[in-house]
Structures are given as structure tokens and as C-alpha cells.
Scaffold this motif. Structure first.
Motif, PDB file in Angstrom:
ATOM      1  N   ARG A  87       0.802  -1.227   0.000  1.00 40.28           N
ATOM      2  CA  ARG A  87       0.000   0.000   0.000  1.00 40.28           C
ATOM      3  C   ARG A  87       0.835   1.279   0.000  1.00 40.28           C
ATOM      4  N   ARG A 128       0.198   7.324  -6.476  1.00 41.27           N
ATOM      5  CA  ARG A 128      -0.920   8.240  -6.734  1.00 41.27           C
ATOM      6  C   ARG A 128      -0.489   9.698  -6.621  1.00 41.27           C
ATOM      7  N   ARG A 129       0.551   9.950  -5.838  1.00 40.19           N
ATOM      8  CA  ARG A 129       1.121  11.300  -5.693  1.00 40.19           C
ATOM      9  C   ARG A 129       0.044  12.334  -5.359  1.00 40.19           C
ATOM     10  N   GLY A 130      -0.690  12.043  -4.283  1.00 38.52           N
ATOM     11  CA  GLY A 130      -1.718  12.963  -3.824  1.00 38.52           C
ATOM     12  C   GLY A 130      -1.116  14.258  -3.306  1.00 38.52           C
ATOM     13  N   PRO A 131      -1.922  15.316  -3.187  1.00 39.99           N
ATOM     14  CA  PRO A 131      -1.393  16.619  -2.776  1.00 39.99           C
ATOM     15  C   PRO A 131      -0.765  16.611  -1.385  1.00 39.99           C
ATOM     16  N   LEU A 132      -1.388  15.897  -0.422  1.00 35.91           N
ATOM     17  CA  LEU A 132      -0.825  15.849   0.925  1.00 35.91           C
ATOM     18  C   LEU A 132       0.509  15.115   0.926  1.00 35.91           C
ATOM     19  N   TYR A 133       0.564  13.989   0.196  1.00 37.93           N
ATOM     20  CA  TYR A 133       1.816  13.241   0.115  1.00 37.93           C
ATOM     21  C   TYR A 133       2.915  14.103  -0.497  1.00 37.93           C
ATOM     22  N   LEU A 134       2.623  14.781  -1.596  1.00 37.37           N
ATOM     23  CA  LEU A 134       3.631  15.619  -2.244  1.00 37.37           C
ATOM     24  C   LEU A 134       4.042  16.784  -1.348  1.00 37.37           C
ATOM     25  N   GLN A 157       1.664   2.112  -3.486  1.00 37.13           N
ATOM     26  CA  GLN A 157       0.480   2.546  -4.227  1.00 37.13           C
ATOM     27  C   GLN A 157       0.131   3.992  -3.897  1.00 37.13           C
ATOM     28  N   MET A 158       0.238   4.348  -2.609  1.00 34.71           N
ATOM     29  CA  MET A 158      -0.042   5.727  -2.202  1.00 34.71           C
ATOM     30  C   MET A 158       0.962   6.687  -2.831  1.00 34.71           C
TER      31      MET A 158
END
Length: 644
Positions: free
Chosen positions: A545, A552-558, A548-549
Motif C-alpha cells: 500500500r 498516486r502522488r496525492g497533494p498531501l503526500y507531495l 500505491q499511495m
């Protein structure tokens, strides 16, 4: 002579290793520097265990006159009290272990004498800082530490990234040091002295006084304390001046342990605690210290969540733990701040050197995404890293449990707005600390190996010269909190600290923490377990997981992965404009204006004028006769005009 010996032996080691290194040989240079540091560490332990208990007041040992100019006279003196003794043990102890560890870690480096010379020079500068008896001597050690850190971070100077990191650390620290220097100027302007004892005794007389600046009435003590704290923010990598710290990982791993565990980054905490007689007179300054410290603890913990470089994870952990120390000082729990500084030195040096052992086993690999499943191959390193992780996360009865929990409880017990702010962020940071610490353990040692499988046959534990320092630090990470609890923050604290730390409040937050609700006591433990559970879920139960997260390179992760975009923001606001200004001043100001109108312009004008004059020399006689005729006509005309 014991105090002079402690101060000067590292300097002699630096000189001997640096000057005579090539003559006596690489091994002799490193053994000489390491031996002198070990002697210094043993002498520091002697002072801590046998001299300090019989020291009722601070002891001052004058060495020589440092500055004598008009009304400014500064002596170089060694100040010895409980605060100094604690820092001596921390600095020389960790430094000696780092020296020993470096003999194995740097075994193949051809520049070992230079490396050990820098290490010893760094230690001398830090000792000059913690033994200072006045602000000038403190500033000398402060800048010496900055210089030595620049040399150590950029030790592998052929790497562009190492050079950039060294320059970045030096420049960012200059920002804080500018405020620190202004603070020292203000101290001399207000008190007419830079001696600690003189200034601290006269400080109460300045409480509540103001001065006018730019049409505003500013509090004298608040201004001085905030300027001094600005220096502490730079050196201890607090929020907004933190960007140099993770990049400092470009230096060799022993450098990371020395800078980030016990020495350079703790200088700011030492400064605030040493100046407690000043900060106690400025509630506003203490509130600023609390807010900055709590914000740093939270910010650095969020950034550490998704870092993949094993050393950078530990570096952001250091930044976060320094935030705890500062907000402890901000709520008046200076003793708890020093206790956490003391315990943190053991488990953080253990984690850095343990990370170095992992990197050594994996032939230089630092990316945790290319590790995994190696705990059986390096079992001793694994166990010691586990001990460091448990101590860092506040596992009951290990070093971090005693000191960090005391800080969180003190913040709540302060019963102030900033105290509650620090308590809330401290609990949140504790949960995130547990998550990224166990994430490091799980990604590095558990699961499947994700690196080059040809390297599996060569993975093994480090040699004894590297493992012995880890074992000593591991023992400290287990016992330091329990053994020294009563002296630092328990029933013996008043006798232990003496006049080294001043609390003007009748009832301090450190004392009031014994009366907080039960849920406050259990909150750090719950946060620790929560962080562990989340890390276990993602990296043991469902290891697919996290990838996978990340994909996705979501805004919070970036946002967190890119460290809140502070580097990009500073590059846009400061670095690029500074470069454009420099280019403009170079090409236009210097090239076109100064050189164009100055030396280059004058020389070019003379050359052009000479070329025109040379054209008159044609070589024809009738040209010269014609010129003479014109000259005679002009002369005759002038003569006739003059005689009328």
C-alpha cells in the motif's frame, strides 16, 4: 589543570592530525586524535561524578585576557557549573565514540588525517562554547562550530551536492548568527559588560524598561532575548531556519551523528538555558520560544513521515526532538529541556551510527526502498537500532520515556495558551515520531530484500571498532533516563543544578506536572502505540500500500514529501533574486559602470585618442610643412590679438 586539559586536548589533536598526519601516517593520526578525545571524555566524566557534587557555586578558571579595548575587557575563562558539566559529558562522550567509530567507517578513505583533524577541531569549538564565561567567548565557540561543520559537511568536496550542502549550512546559520551578534551588542549596550555573572546579576534592574526604536517603545529584555534566540534558531535548525539540517546528511555518517546528536544542534538549547536569568524576565520571549519549538516538533515530524533516505529520516527526527527541548524551555522547564538533551544524545547518536552500520553493510546504499529483510544478516545492528527506536519513541523506562514525557506533561501543566499549543503538537509529533521510526525499522530490516541481490552474500555486521561505540550508546539509551532522573528533574534537581538554571516563578511547570490528570500521563504512550500500529499495518501487514499511495502522488503526500516546499519557496524568494541581483551588479554595475567608466573606459579612451594622433604621422614632407604653416598662422593671430 583538569579543565584546561579538557578544553585544549581536542585542539592539540586537531593540530597534530592535520599538520603531522602525512608524516606520521594515516593510522597514527587517527589513533592520536581518538586517544586524546578519549582522555578528554574520561576527564569530563571525572568532573561530572567527582567534582560537581562538591561544587556549591560556579567555578571560574581564568586563562588569559582575550580582548581589551576601551571599556570592553573580556577574559578567556572557563566557567564550570552543572550546566557545563552536563554538556562536557555529552560533547566529549559522543565525540570520543564517534572518533572510535570513524576508525572503522572511514577505513578506506585516503583523507583520514584531515577528517580526524576536522572532528577534533569541531569538538574543541564546542567545548569552547559550553565552557564560556562571557558572550564573546561563547560567540567564538559558536562561530568555530559553524566553521568546523562547514568543513565536515563538505568533507567529500568533489561531490557537488556536498559542496552545496556545506554552503547552505554556512549561509543559513549566518542569518541566525546576525541576530545573535545584534543580541550580544545589545547586551553590552545595556549592561556595559559581556560577562555572564555581571549581566545576569544586573538583569532584574532592566525588567520592564523600554527603549524607542523607529517610533515604537520596545521592551529591553524582550528585544535582547529574541535576538539571542534568533541565533539559537539557526544553530538548532528551528522552524524557518531548518532547511540546512537535512542537506547536512551529505557529510560522512559519523559527522551526522556528531552534528545532529549531541553537539552543534544542541548549542541553541544550551544558549537559552544558560541565559535563563534573562529569558525569565521576558514572558513574551518565552512564548515565542514555546511556539517556535512546538511548531518545529510538529513540522519536522510531518516531513519525516515519507522520507526514504535512512539518514534524512533520523535527521528530521533530530529537528523534531530539538523542538521538544525548546518548548520545554519556553514553559520554564529548563531542567527537562537539558534532561532531554542528555538522553537524546545517547539514542540519537545510536540511531545515526546504527544507520551508518546499515549503510556500511549495504556498500553505501541509503535508500530504504532498496533495503529490507536483513535483520538476520546484521543481528547486532538490528538489536541496537531497535533499542534506539524504542528510546526515541518513548517506550516505558527507556531514556526517551523519562525526558520526553516530562516535557509534554510540563507543557500541559503550564496552563497557558502557548503551553496547550505545545502540548497538543507535542502529542501529535509523538505519534508521528513512532510511525516514522518504526517505518524505518520495518523498511530496513523486515519484509523482502528490495536491493541488488548480488549484494546479499556480502552483507554482514560491522567490525568491533564500530560496534563497541554502538553498544555503549545502547546502554546509555536504556539507562540514562532512569539513572539520572532524580538529579535532572526529580527530588535532587535543586541541589544538582544550583544556580546554573534560574526559575523566577514560585511554582514551575516542572513541579506542577505531578498534578496533571491521569489521561495526560497516558497520552504519550497512546500516541506511541498508535504510531506503531499504523506503521505495522502499512509496512508489515500490507507492504504494497505505501508504494500505491506514493504512485498516486496525492497533494498531501507531495506536500510532506517535498518538505512543505520550503526549499522551493526560499529559492524563489531569496536565492533567485540574489543571483539576479548579483548578475546585474556584475555585468552592469561592475562591468559597464565601474570598469566601463573607470579603468577600462580611461584606457580605451587613451587608446582611441592615440590612434587618432598616430594618423597625423603620414611620412609626407608637404603634410608636415602644411601643419607648420597652420601653426605659424595660429601663433601670429594669437600674438596680434594679445598686443592690441
Amino acid at each position: 589543570m583538569i579543565y584546561q586539559t579538557i578544553l585544549l586536548l581536542p585542539l592539540f589533536g586537531a593540530i597534530l592530525a592535520g599538520v603531522l598526519g602525512k608524516r606520521v601516517g594515516e593510522h597514527a593520526a587517527e589513533y592520536l586524535a581518538t586517544g586524546l578525545l578519549c582522555v578528554t571524555a574520561f576527564l569530563s566524566l571525572w568532573v561530572f561524578f567527582f567534582e560537581l557534587p562538591h561544587m556549591e557555586v560556579a567555578k571560574t578558571v581564568p586563562l588569559f585576557t582575550f580582548l581589551d579595548s576601551g571599556s570592553l575587557q573580556v577574559d578567556w575563562s572557563i566557567r564550570v557549573d552543572a550546566l557545563t558539566a552536563v554538556m562536557l559529558v555529552v560533547v566529549t562522550g559522543v565525540s570520543a565514540l564517534v572518533h572510535i567509530y570513524s576508525i572503522g567507517y572511514m577505513h578506506d578513505d585516503p583523507q583520514r588525517p584531515r577528517f580526524f583533524a576536522y572532528l577534533s577541531l569541531f569538538t574543541f569549538a564546542m567545548l569552547a562554547l559550553v565552557t564560556s564565561d562571557n558572550f564573546v567567548q561563547l560567540f567564538f565557540g559558536w562561530e568555530g562550530v559553524g566553521l568546523a561543520s562547514y568543513l565536515l559537511i563538505g568533507f567529500w568536496y568533489k561531490k557537488p551536492s556536498a559542496n552545496a550542502a556545506a554552503i547552505k549550512a554556512f549561509v543559513v546559520n549566518r542569518v541566525g548568527d546576525f541576530g545573535f551578534a545584534l543580541g550580544i551588542f545589545a547586551v553590552f549596550f545595556v549592561f556595559g559588560s559581556l560577562d555572564f555573572t555581571t549581566v545576569f546579576e544586573a538583569a532584574k534592574g532592566q525588567a520592564g524598561k523600554t527603549f524607542e526604536f523607529a517610533g515604537f517603545q520596545l521592551d529591553v529584555m524582550t528585544t535582547i532575548c529574541l535576538l539571542l534566540f534568533m541565533g539559537a534558531m539557526g544553530k538548532s535548525a528551528q522552524f524557518l531556519l531548518h532547511t540546512w539540517l537535512p542537506d547536512a546528511m551529505e557529510g560522512p555518517t559519523p559527522v551526522s551523528a556528531l552534528i545532529h546528536a549531541a553537539t552543534m544542534v544542541t548549542a541553541g538549547v544550551f544558549l537559552v538555558v544558560r541565559c535563563s536569568p534573562l529569558f525569565e524576565l521576558s514572558p513574551v520571549a518565552l512564548q515565542v520560544v514555546t511556539i517556535v519549538g512546538a511548531t518545529t516538533a510538529f513540522f519536522a515530524a510531518t516531513v519525516g513521515l515519507f522520507q526514504n533516505d535512512i539518514k534524512r529520516v533520523v535527521a528530521y527526527s533530530t529537528c523534531s526532538q530539538l523542538g521538544y527541548m525548546f518548548f520545554a524551555a519556553g514553559v520554564g522547564a529548563y531542567q527537562a529541556a537539558m534532561f532531554h538533551l542528555f538522553t537524546h544524545a545517547f539514542f540519537k547518536a545510536l540511531l545515526f551510527l546504527g544507520s551508518g552500520s546499515v549503510i556500511h553493510a549495504l556498500a553505501g546504499e541509503q535508500d530504504m526502498r532498496r533495503m529490507g529483510g536483513i535483520y538476520k544478516m546484521i543481528p547486532y545492528t538490528y538489536v541496537l537500532m531497535l533499542i534506539g527506536t524504542l528510546a526515541l519513541t518513548g517506550f516505558p523506562f527507556l531514556a526517551g520515556f523519562w525526558s520526553k514525557d516530562a516535557i509534554i506533561e510540563s507543557a500541559f501543566a503550564a496552563h497557558t495558551g502557548v503551553g496547550n499549543y505545545a502540548f497538543a503538537l507535542g502529542i501529535a509529533a509523538a505519534a508521528m515520531t513512532s510511525f516514522y521510526s518504526w517505518r524505518l525499522i520495518f523498511m530496513t530490516f523486515h519484509g523482502k530484500f528490495r536491493g541488488d541481490h548480488h549484494a546479499l552474500d556480502h552483507i554482514h555486521d560491522s567490525p568491533p571498532v564500530m560496534m563497541v561505540p554502538l553498544v555503549i550508546l545502547g546502554v546509555g539509551a536504556v539507562l540514562a533516563g532512569f539513572v539520572f532522573y532524580e538529579d535532572f528533574i526529580g527530588h535532587h534537581q535543586a541541589h544538582f543544578w544550583g544556580q546554573a538554571i534560574i526559575n523566577l516563578q514560585e511554582h514551575t511547570a516542572l513541579e506542577a506536572r505531578h498534578h496533571v490528570p491521569d489521561w495526560v500521563y497516558f497520552a504519550p504512550a497512546v500516541a506511541m502505540l498508535l504510531g506503531f500500529a499504523v506503521a505495522w499495518y502499512y509496512y508489515i501487514d500490507h507492504p504494497e500500500r505505501p508504494a500505491q499511495m506514493a504512485a498516486r502522488r496525492g497533494p498531501l503526500y507531495l506536500f510532506l514529501y517535498n518538505k512543505w516546499y520550503f526549499d522551493e519557496l526560499y529559492d524563489f524568494l531569496f536565492v533567485r533574486p540574489a543571483k539576479r541581483l548579483g548578475h546585474f551588479l556584475w555585468k552592469t554595475g561592475d562591468g559597464k559602470v565601474i570598469d566601463g567608466l573607470g579603468p577600462d573606459g580611461v584606457s580605451a579612451g587613451i587608446v582611441d585618442w592615440t590612434r587618432q594622433v598616430v594618423r597625423l604621422q603620414t611620412g609626407y614632407l608637404y603634410h608636415y610643412a602644411f601643419a607648420m604653416l597652420i601653426g605659424v598662422a595660429i601663433f601670429a593671430t594669437w600674438f596680434m590679438a594679445a598686443t592690441q
